[in-house]
Enzyme design. Structure first.
Site, PDB file in Angstrom:
ATOM      1  N   ASP A 147     -11.444   2.524   3.987  1.00  0.00           N
ATOM      2  CA  ASP A 147     -11.501   1.021   3.618  1.00  0.00           C
ATOM      3  C   ASP A 147     -13.146   0.826   3.526  1.00  0.00           C
ATOM      4  O   ASP A 147     -13.480  -0.413   2.926  1.00  0.00           O
ATOM      5  CB  ASP A 147     -11.061   0.005   4.712  1.00  0.00           C
ATOM      6  CG  ASP A 147      -9.631  -0.427   4.617  1.00  0.00           C
ATOM      7  OD1 ASP A 147      -9.536  -0.554   3.372  1.00  0.00           O
ATOM      8  OD2 ASP A 147      -9.088  -0.717   5.590  1.00  0.00           O
TER       9      ASP A 147
ATOM     10  N   LYS B  42       0.805  -1.277  -0.022  1.00  0.00           N
ATOM     11  CA  LYS B  42      -0.166  -0.030  -0.066  1.00  0.00           C
ATOM     12  C   LYS B  42       0.875   1.044  -0.082  1.00  0.00           C
ATOM     13  O   LYS B  42       0.666   2.053  -0.718  1.00  0.00           O
ATOM     14  CB  LYS B  42      -0.946   0.066   1.113  1.00  0.00           C
ATOM     15  CG  LYS B  42      -2.017  -1.126   1.216  1.00  0.00           C
ATOM     16  CD  LYS B  42      -2.765  -1.480   2.520  1.00  0.00           C
ATOM     17  CE  LYS B  42      -3.726  -2.576   2.181  1.00  0.00           C
ATOM     18  NZ  LYS B  42      -4.381  -2.858   3.487  1.00  0.00           N
TER      19      LYS B  42
ATOM     20  N   GLN C  93      -5.082  -1.975   9.485  1.00  0.00           N
ATOM     21  CA  GLN C  93      -4.772  -3.099   8.765  1.00  0.00           C
ATOM     22  C   GLN C  93      -5.246  -4.547   9.613  1.00  0.00           C
ATOM     23  O   GLN C  93      -5.234  -4.571  10.981  1.00  0.00           O
ATOM     24  CB  GLN C  93      -3.489  -3.323   8.646  1.00  0.00           C
ATOM     25  CG  GLN C  93      -2.860  -4.678   7.887  1.00  0.00           C
ATOM     26  CD  GLN C  93      -3.299  -4.231   6.452  1.00  0.00           C
ATOM     27  OE1 GLN C  93      -3.386  -3.347   5.930  1.00  0.00           O
ATOM     28  NE2 GLN C  93      -3.834  -5.555   5.890  1.00  0.00           N
TER      29      GLN C  93
END
Ligand code: NAD
Length: 282
Positions: free
Chosen positions: A117, A50, A94
């Site tokens: 997200d 990322k 994460q």
């Protein structure tokens, strides 16, 4: 005839280049805060990917790498700080988190306007109501983008999903339903999955079982999306047995080089969108 390969790597690269071009022209530098708790190998690799792609897209990242003993309160405090910091446009945590942490409470603490997200219930709720959320989860968004390259109109298509997780199967089912597909969601407890998958115009496999889908699981000329990331005999492979199905399918995403790079590209597209939303430019 061999199936058309849906080249996620190429579409992702074009997406990143497009973001970079827009950002260079405007002079904006959006910032993504990444919270990584512990040292899980796969999570560390995903975060590194990322960060690397963010550089390509011209997006800044700030990594908060916390010890796996970090408390729930400490993470919630950090999220409050990131929510209030106007230099941060997007926030991701994460997953998976260490077992002592309450994932739902942590995700729910992210401001919906920074939830790049797309996991916050405010955003998933809007998606469920067929209204436009601030953000849609990156993996389903990437899949929808890839599907559009091989099928113009999804309305009425019979779509079967293998896997019903919160990050892939469920939001994807909603997106497809919103496009007027007939969606069947299957999971570990579904009986006779093959009977369902073999009728699918579009089949999405997201269960994490190496090479599970064989050619007798699919319909002639089906479109196949392989989300799985598995390691078999030291090699990466998906949930679909690529070599076995490739002469029967119409189109397929490879592993690696399919859904994976698209997921990262869509996260960064969401981060750019966050910047625009927060500056009233959308
Ligand atoms: P998960 O464990 O949260 O969910 C797996 C789902 O698959 C569950 O609904 C489960 O019931 C179902 N399932 C498991 N075994 C099954 C079986 N034998 N038959 C039918 N259904 C079965 O997993 P997840 O986070 O959604 O990830 C699924 C896979 O996709 C993993 O391999 C993961 O690494 C991969 N993944 C890839 C990306 C990407 O960007 N490429 C993103 C997310 C997940």
């Amino acid at each position: 005839m061999s199936a058309k390969i849906i080249d996620g790597k190429k579409i992702a690269a074009a997406t990143l280049a497009n973001i970079k071009e827009n950002l260079t022209a405007s002079g904006y530098v959006p910032k993504l805060a990444i919270i990584l708790v512990g040292n899980d190998d796969a999570s560390t690799i995903y975060v590194r990917n990322k960060q690397k792609s963010a550089v390509t897209a011209g997006i800044a990242t700030e990594l908060y790498h916390l010890a796996d003993t970090t408390s729930q309160e400490e993470i919630l405090e950090l999220l409050d700080k990131c929510n209030q910091d106007s230099s941060i446009n997007g926030i991701i945590v994460q997953l998976p988190l260490p077992a002592h942490l309450n994932t739902n409470e942590i995700i729910n603490r992210i401001s919906p306007l920074k939830d790049v997200d797309g996991f916050h219930p405010y955003n998933t709720g809007l998606l469920h109501n067929n209204e436009e959320p601030y953000f849609v989860a990156a993996t389903p968004l990437g899949i929808m983008t890839m599907l559009k390259t091989v099928i113009k109109n999804l309305s009425g298509k019979n779509v079967v999903l293998i896997g019903a997780s919160l990050i892939v199967g469920r939001p994807l089912a909603t997106l497809l339903l919103n496009q007027e597909c007939t969606v069947t969601i299957t999971h570990i407890h579904t009986k006779n999955i093959k009977d369902l998958t073999s009728k699918a115009d579009v089949l999405v496999a997201a269960c994490g079982v190496a090479n599970m889908v064989k050619k007798d699981w699919i319909k002639n000329d089906a479109i196949l999306i392989d989300v799985g990331i598995n390691r078999e005999n030291g090699k990466l492979c998906g949930d679909i047995d690529f070599a076995d199905v490739k002469e029967k399918a119409f189109a397929i995403t490879p592993v690696p080089g399919g859904v994976g790079p698209m997921t990262v590209a869509m996260l960064l597209q969401n981060t750019y969108r966050a910047y625009l939303l927060q500056h009233d430019m959308l």
